[in-house]
Design a protein around this motif. Structure first.
Motif, PDB file in Angstrom:
ATOM      1  N   MET A  12       0.819  -1.210   0.000  1.00 11.99           N
ATOM      2  CA  MET A  12       0.000   0.000   0.000  1.00 11.99           C
ATOM      3  C   MET A  12       0.857   1.266   0.000  1.00 11.99           C
ATOM      4  SD  MET A  12      -3.108  -0.798  -0.311  1.00 11.99           S
ATOM      5  CE  MET A  12      -3.851   0.768   0.067  1.00 11.99           C
ATOM      6  N   HIS A  13       2.036   1.199   0.640  1.00 14.87           N
ATOM      7  CA  HIS A  13       2.879   2.392   0.684  1.00 14.87           C
ATOM      8  C   HIS A  13       3.366   2.790  -0.702  1.00 14.87           C
ATOM      9  CE1 HIS A  13       5.752  -0.954   0.912  1.00 14.87           C
ATOM     10  NE2 HIS A  13       6.655  -0.135   0.419  1.00 14.87           N
ATOM     11  N   LEU A  14       3.577   1.772  -1.576  1.00 21.76           N
ATOM     12  CA  LEU A  14       3.981   2.080  -2.947  1.00 21.76           C
ATOM     13  C   LEU A  14       2.846   2.779  -3.703  1.00 21.76           C
ATOM     14  CD1 LEU A  14       5.980  -1.047  -4.191  1.00 21.76           C
ATOM     15  CD2 LEU A  14       6.847   1.264  -3.843  1.00 21.76           C
ATOM     16  N   VAL A  15       1.629   2.312  -3.503  1.00 16.30           N
ATOM     17  CA  VAL A  15       0.473   2.924  -4.165  1.00 16.30           C
ATOM     18  C   VAL A  15       0.315   4.367  -3.704  1.00 16.30           C
ATOM     19  CG1 VAL A  15      -2.036   2.798  -4.460  1.00 16.30           C
ATOM     20  CG2 VAL A  15      -0.679   0.700  -4.430  1.00 16.30           C
ATOM     21  N   ALA A  16       0.476   4.595  -2.390  1.00 15.05           N
ATOM     22  CA  ALA A  16       0.369   5.957  -1.856  1.00 15.05           C
ATOM     23  C   ALA A  16       1.464   6.855  -2.436  1.00 15.05           C
ATOM     24  CB  ALA A  16       0.460   5.921  -0.326  1.00 15.05           C
ATOM     25  N   ALA A  17       2.672   6.305  -2.561  1.00 18.74           N
ATOM     26  CA  ALA A  17       3.779   7.081  -3.131  1.00 18.74           C
ATOM     27  C   ALA A  17       3.510   7.424  -4.595  1.00 18.74           C
ATOM     28  CB  ALA A  17       5.080   6.302  -2.994  1.00 18.74           C
ATOM     29  N   ILE A  18       2.959   6.458  -5.348  1.00 13.37           N
ATOM     30  CA  ILE A  18       2.633   6.714  -6.755  1.00 13.37           C
ATOM     31  C   ILE A  18       1.588   7.812  -6.873  1.00 13.37           C
ATOM     32  CG2 ILE A  18       1.591   5.704  -8.833  1.00 13.37           C
ATOM     33  CD1 ILE A  18       2.784   2.981  -7.847  1.00 13.37           C
ATOM     34  N   ALA A  19       0.536   7.712  -6.039  1.00 15.35           N
ATOM     35  CA  ALA A  19      -0.528   8.717  -6.077  1.00 15.35           C
ATOM     36  C   ALA A  19       0.014  10.103  -5.735  1.00 15.35           C
ATOM     37  CB  ALA A  19      -1.648   8.330  -5.104  1.00 15.35           C
ATOM     38  N   ALA A  20       0.916  10.164  -4.728  1.00 18.31           N
ATOM     39  CA  ALA A  20       1.492  11.448  -4.323  1.00 18.31           C
ATOM     40  C   ALA A  20       2.350  12.043  -5.448  1.00 18.31           C
ATOM     41  CB  ALA A  20       2.321  11.267  -3.052  1.00 18.31           C
ATOM     42  N   LEU A  21       3.179  11.213  -6.072  1.00 22.74           N
ATOM     43  CA  LEU A  21       4.033  11.698  -7.163  1.00 22.74           C
ATOM     44  C   LEU A  21       3.194  12.145  -8.366  1.00 22.74           C
ATOM     45  CD1 LEU A  21       6.884   9.019  -7.029  1.00 22.74           C
ATOM     46  CD2 LEU A  21       7.104  11.458  -6.513  1.00 22.74           C
ATOM     47  N   GLN A  22       2.141  11.400  -8.677  1.00 24.05           N
ATOM     48  CA  GLN A  22       1.267  11.801  -9.789  1.00 24.05           C
ATOM     49  C   GLN A  22       0.580  13.131  -9.482  1.00 24.05           C
ATOM     50  OE1 GLN A  22       1.295  10.712 -12.645  1.00 24.05           O
ATOM     51  NE2 GLN A  22       1.059   8.512 -12.880  1.00 24.05           N
ATOM     52  N   LEU A  23       0.133  13.301  -8.234  1.00 23.20           N
ATOM     53  CA  LEU A  23      -0.516  14.561  -7.852  1.00 23.20           C
ATOM     54  C   LEU A  23       0.444  15.733  -7.985  1.00 23.20           C
ATOM     55  CD1 LEU A  23      -2.966  16.034  -6.658  1.00 23.20           C
ATOM     56  CD2 LEU A  23      -2.092  15.484  -4.381  1.00 23.20           C
ATOM     57  N   VAL A  24       1.690  15.523  -7.535  1.00 17.75           N
ATOM     58  CA  VAL A  24       2.695  16.589  -7.609  1.00 17.75           C
ATOM     59  C   VAL A  24       2.964  16.977  -9.061  1.00 17.75           C
ATOM     60  CG1 VAL A  24       5.138  17.096  -7.230  1.00 17.75           C
ATOM     61  CG2 VAL A  24       3.793  16.045  -5.411  1.00 17.75           C
ATOM     62  N   GLY A  27       5.191   2.621 -10.508  1.00 21.37           N
ATOM     63  CA  GLY A  27       4.038   1.948 -11.105  1.00 21.37           C
ATOM     64  C   GLY A  27       4.452   0.681 -11.834  1.00 21.37           C
ATOM     65  N   SER A  28       5.561   0.761 -12.586  1.00 26.48           N
ATOM     66  CA  SER A  28       6.063  -0.416 -13.298  1.00 26.48           C
ATOM     67  C   SER A  28       6.489  -1.508 -12.312  1.00 26.48           C
ATOM     68  CB  SER A  28       7.251  -0.033 -14.186  1.00 26.48           C
ATOM     69  OG  SER A  28       6.885   0.950 -15.120  1.00 26.48           O
ATOM     70  N   LYS A  29       7.171  -1.089 -11.260  1.00 28.23           N
ATOM     71  CA  LYS A  29       7.620  -2.052 -10.260  1.00 28.23           C
ATOM     72  C   LYS A  29       6.443  -2.751  -9.596  1.00 28.23           C
ATOM     73  CE  LYS A  29      10.451  -2.426  -6.074  1.00 28.23           C
ATOM     74  NZ  LYS A  29      11.286  -1.690  -5.077  1.00 28.23           N
ATOM     75  N   THR A  30       5.408  -1.979  -9.267  1.00 28.67           N
ATOM     76  CA  THR A  30       4.223  -2.561  -8.630  1.00 28.67           C
ATOM     77  C   THR A  30       3.506  -3.520  -9.569  1.00 28.67           C
ATOM     78  OG1 THR A  30       3.944  -0.531  -7.332  1.00 28.67           O
ATOM     79  CG2 THR A  30       2.054  -2.014  -7.460  1.00 28.67           C
ATOM     80  N   ALA A  31       3.326  -3.113 -10.837  1.00 31.13           N
ATOM     81  CA  ALA A  31       2.616  -3.959 -11.810  1.00 31.13           C
ATOM     82  C   ALA A  31       3.379  -5.252 -12.080  1.00 31.13           C
ATOM     83  CB  ALA A  31       2.400  -3.194 -13.104  1.00 31.13           C
ATOM     84  N   MET A  32       4.697  -5.143 -12.258  1.00 28.10           N
ATOM     85  CA  MET A  32       5.488  -6.334 -12.542  1.00 28.10           C
ATOM     86  C   MET A  32       5.549  -7.268 -11.331  1.00 28.10           C
ATOM     87  SD  MET A  32       6.179  -5.943 -15.660  1.00 28.10           S
ATOM     88  CE  MET A  32       4.731  -4.885 -15.847  1.00 28.10           C
ATOM     89  N   SER A  33       5.616  -6.689 -10.143  1.00 28.33           N
ATOM     90  CA  SER A  33       5.624  -7.515  -8.924  1.00 28.33           C
ATOM     91  C   SER A  33       4.303  -8.242  -8.763  1.00 28.33           C
ATOM     92  CB  SER A  33       5.900  -6.642  -7.691  1.00 28.33           C
ATOM     93  OG  SER A  33       7.162  -6.027  -7.782  1.00 28.33           O
ATOM     94  N   PHE A  34       3.215  -7.527  -9.052  1.00 25.81           N
ATOM     95  CA  PHE A  34       1.902  -8.157  -8.971  1.00 25.81           C
ATOM     96  C   PHE A  34       1.791  -9.306  -9.974  1.00 25.81           C
ATOM     97  CE2 PHE A  34      -2.541  -8.604 -10.207  1.00 25.81           C
ATOM     98  CZ  PHE A  34      -3.169  -8.707  -8.967  1.00 25.81           C
ATOM     99  N   GLY A  35       2.267  -9.068 -11.198  1.00 25.57           N
ATOM    100  CA  GLY A  35       2.239 -10.113 -12.214  1.00 25.57           C
ATOM    101  C   GLY A  35       3.067 -11.316 -11.808  1.00 25.57           C
TER     102      GLY A  35
END
Length: 576
Positions: A1-13, A66-74
């Motif tokens: 979840m911390h990665l998702v929060a970091a992605i959302a924060a970076l996208q917002l910035v 985002g790439s790291k999260t998607a590839m890890s999930f896969g």
């Protein structure tokens, strides 16, 4: 979840910085260029440069995470699917078919990965950019908002129409990928049969049909995308023309500044791009949804053979395996494979099973390690019904040599010992003993690399007899006694595993087994009488039932079916 929060924060910035840049540009034009204020141009230009660098950094960070999260999930999803499929029984695997399982574990998971990646890079960004763009555009000039009120709904209508047609098409696409995989697998596996019976033309026709169906589906998808992109660009172009036309009139009337019009066009592009990105995501989601359902179907399938909640533990002493009035009928079959079969095999004893083709010999053997479940009756190991045992523990006490010899990519040692990584350590003495017991050491010792000799996929760089002996060595390795003198397995099952061996090798191998296996029970299914004639007990299967049991001499004197088999293979002197 911390990665998702970091992605959302970076996208917002990065989006906030993107929205800020046109306003700064408007200030430079209106308050700097038009008034000749050079210091303001330098100050605001420097600010734009810093903001751009920060925006690029935030965007790169969001894409990386985002790439790291998607590839890890896969990766985890593939691991889960692979592990779960390993627990499937033969019936469960047959329900889906190998081609479909391969497609689901590769193509479908790849689609899910892509959707997750685009979710973090586009879906999170698009709504924020769209809403922020509307707010900033209205701040620049509220009178031109009517252009947005027309363009945005038109874009959504175009995207919605295309998406409505794409959803069912993507479902058909995955099914047709399964179909072409099935055709390819059949033709590659049966290439010798196809050539022997000159079936190339008919098989080519089947493949061309599957290929044409897949092509037509892709063309339909391509056509829908081909309609979407130009139509969207047309809306964007007309919107830009409208803003420039009506904005120019407002500038001429003194109601709007040039910088504000430039900023407004930039915000308009952002808004329309966010709508298009949302639409594209909405069109990719159906395919991801189809793939997710197909993968979920695998993960949610409860294996028909599973360990009970509180399994009974097997005793440590050697096991006796028993069949008590066992019957087996496959799902959808009109008649049972066999019925009312009773037998027992004790430690150190050899049980032979023989019968005509289709009499259920292989199916019977699959009941020992509980690869399938009986329809009626009961199978027991050590006096305990196998349904009360953990299948993993039961199978750890049984070594099986399948009817079709198969070797894995690796080395001779890794195939015999198993669990040996490239360059890893193994018990060379135990591997050598297993090879000698399987009468395979003679040809393995002559290989350039010996135990480390390479084995290609399926063992295609070895002859049929060599593959069969290496497969037998693998099972013997498991059954050999350990340091404590206790056998590694209590039962070793040969499923017509001597068919590729000549009579001399067959006899020599079987004669040496007691010396290596000791107190291990042995079950041998064979088509050749010579392979089982010295068994302690022989069971004759015919027409779905046991028609005879006893020693070779007893059956040769009393069982007509056995006598027919003997007469077809052996002379009177050999039979005696």
């Amino acid at each position: 979840m911390h990665l998702v929060a970091a992605i959302a924060a970076l996208q917002l910035v990065q989006i906030l910085f993107s929205l800020w840049l046109p306003s700064i540009n408007a200030t430079i034009i209106d308050d700097g260029v038009l008034t000749g204020n050079t210091s303001l141009i330098w100050a605001q230009g420097s600010l734009m440069l810093v903001i751009s660098l920060l925006q690029i950094t935030a965007m790169a960070g969001a894409i990386y995470l985002g790439s790291k999260t998607a590839m890890s999930f896969g990766r985890e999803l593939r691991r889960g699917v692979f592990s779960h499929v390993q627990s499937f029984s033969a019936t469960d695997a047959h329900r889906y078919g190998a081609p479909s399982l391969i497609t689901r574990a590769t193509n479908d998971i790849q689609q899910i990965q892509m959707v997750i990646l685009l979710t973090f890079t586009i879906m999170v960004m698009a709504p924020i950019m769209g809403v922020g763009g509307v707010v900033m555009a209205v701040r620049q000039d509220a009178k031109l908002a009517w252009v947005l009120a027309i363009a945005v709904p038109v874009l959504f209508a175009i995207i919605g129409t295309v998406m409505y047609n794409l959803i069912p098409t993507y479902k058909v696409l995955q099914e047709r990928i399964d179909a072409i995989n099935t055709r390819l697998r059949e033709q590659l596996t049966g290439v010798r049969v196809i050539r022997a019976f000159v079936r190339q033309r008919s098989e080519r026709t089947k493949f061309e049909q599957a290929n044409s169906e897949l092509r037509s589906t892709w063309l339909k998808i391509g056509l829908l995308w081909a309609v979407l992109i130009p139509a969207s660009q047309l809306v964007v172009g007309l919107s830009s023309i409208a803003v420039v036309w009506f904005g120019g009139h407002r500038i001429a009337d003194g109601q709007m500044q040039i910088g504000s019009l430039t900023a407004y066009i930039s915000y308009l592009m952002m808004i329309l791009m966010s709508v298009m990105m949302s639409g594209m995501m909405a069109m990719l989601l159906p395919r991801g949804e189809v793939s997710a359902k197909r993968v979920s179907e695998i993960l949610e399938t409860t294996p028909s053979i599973a360990a009970p909640t509180t399994p009974t533990r097997l005793p440590t002493e050697p096991l006796t395996f028993e069949f008590d009035h066992v019957s087996l009928q496959y799902p959808g079959a009109s008649a049972p494979v066999f019925h009312d079969v009773s037998l027992a095999v004790s430690p150190g004893k050899t049980l032979g099973i023989i019968g005509s083709t289709g009499s259920g010999k292989t199916s019977l053997l699959r009941l020992f390690p509980r690869l399938i479940d009986v329809t009626a009756g009961e199978v027991r190991a050590g006096g305990i019904p196998v349904r009360e045992l953990d299948p993993a523990e039961l199978r750890s006490r049984i070594a099986v040599i399948p009817q079709k010899a198969f070797l894995f990519t690796g080395t001779v040692a890794s195939n015999v010992a198993g669990h040996v990584r490239a360059g890893g350590a193994y018990d060379a003495e135990r591997v050598t003993t297993a090879l000698k017991a399987a009468d395979a050491w003679e040809f393995v010792s002559k290989l350039d690399d010996g135990l480390d000799a390479k084995v290609e996929s399926g063992g295609k760089n070895f002859s049929g007899g060599q593959r069969q002996r290496l497969t037998i060595a693998r099972a013997i390795y498991k059954a050999l006694p350990g340091a404590d003198g206790r056998p590694g397995a209590d039962l070793i099952v040969f499923d017509d595993s001597f068919s590729a061996l000549d009579y001399a090798t067959d006899a020599r191998l079987r004669a040496g087994l007691p010396r290596y296996l000791g107190n291990v029970a042995v079950v041998i299914v064979a088509a050749r009488v010579s392979t089982i004639r010295h068994a302690d007990e022989i069971i004759v299967l015919d027409d779905g039932g046991v028609v005879g049991r006893g020693t070779h001499e007893e059956l040769n004197a009393t069982c007509g079916v056995y006598q027919e088999i003997v007469d077809s293979q052996m002379s009177t002197e050999e039979a005696a």
